[in-house]
Design a protein around this motif. Structure first.
Motif, PDB file in Angstrom:
ATOM      1  N   THR A 177       0.831  -1.208   0.000  1.00  0.00           N
ATOM      2  CA  THR A 177       0.000   0.000   0.000  1.00  0.00           C
ATOM      3  C   THR A 177       0.865   1.257   0.000  1.00  0.00           C
ATOM      4  OG1 THR A 177      -1.714  -1.197   1.205  1.00  0.00           O
ATOM      5  CG2 THR A 177      -1.850   1.203   1.230  1.00  0.00           C
ATOM      6  N   GLN A 202       2.369   1.773  -3.439  1.00  0.00           N
ATOM      7  CA  GLN A 202       1.382   2.335  -4.371  1.00  0.00           C
ATOM      8  C   GLN A 202       1.153   3.818  -4.106  1.00  0.00           C
ATOM      9  OE1 GLN A 202      -1.834  -0.388  -3.650  1.00  0.00           O
ATOM     10  NE2 GLN A 202      -1.143  -1.854  -5.195  1.00  0.00           N
ATOM     11  N   THR A 260       1.822   6.911  -6.693  1.00  0.00           N
ATOM     12  CA  THR A 260       0.790   7.913  -7.015  1.00  0.00           C
ATOM     13  C   THR A 260       1.329   9.330  -6.842  1.00  0.00           C
ATOM     14  OG1 THR A 260      -0.905   6.372  -6.283  1.00  0.00           O
ATOM     15  CG2 THR A 260      -1.556   8.684  -6.441  1.00  0.00           C
TER      16      THR A 260
END
Lengths: 91, 91
Positions: free
Chosen positions: A23, A26, A30
């Motif tokens: 997580t 990611q 982003t």
């Protein structure tokens, strides 16, 4: 008696899935941090304590890790122990 | 390009309550570790990445901490960055 601070790091074993790390990776991608290849998330535990000696302090902290701080099935741990020279010292 | 690993430690600021730390301290006391005076619990984040240089790697990791990894209102962070010499090296 010696006043010491133990800094313990507990990490998921390399073979164990780390959904928190995925997580975070990611999230970083982003935000534009695309050079990140892998993220692993663990715990950092700082224990302030008294001990008869540095040797005894290390044995006690090792026992704390085995009994409570780390789950040895899925986690590794390592730590360092430093003497605290001044009572009011905070890092 | 250089392959590096950054080891980030995020801790609650000294003035911030740390309920996790209090719980761990109580657990340790229950197990007989009564010499423990204080416990603070934080996060450990290991980031594997590529960078043009060690200097660039440190700047990127600092930005990651400020943008995602740490909440600067309630947390402090520090990190070290090491070069990875062999691709398959795991610590």
């Amino acid at each position: 008696m010696t006043r010491v601070v133990a800094r313990v790091i507990v990490t998921p074993k390399p073979v164990v899935n780390d959904p928190q790390g995925i997580t975070v990776k990611q999230g970083l991608a982003t935000l534009g941090f695309r050079e990140v290849e892998d993220v692993r998330v663990g715990k950092y535990i700082e224990v302030s304590m008294e001990a008869e000696s540095m040797h005894e302090a290390r044995e006690r902290v090792d026992a704390m890790c085995r009994q409570l701080l780390a789950n040895h099935i899925i986690e590794d741990f390592h730590f360092e122990v430093d003497q605290v020279l001044h009572r009011d010292t905070h890092r």
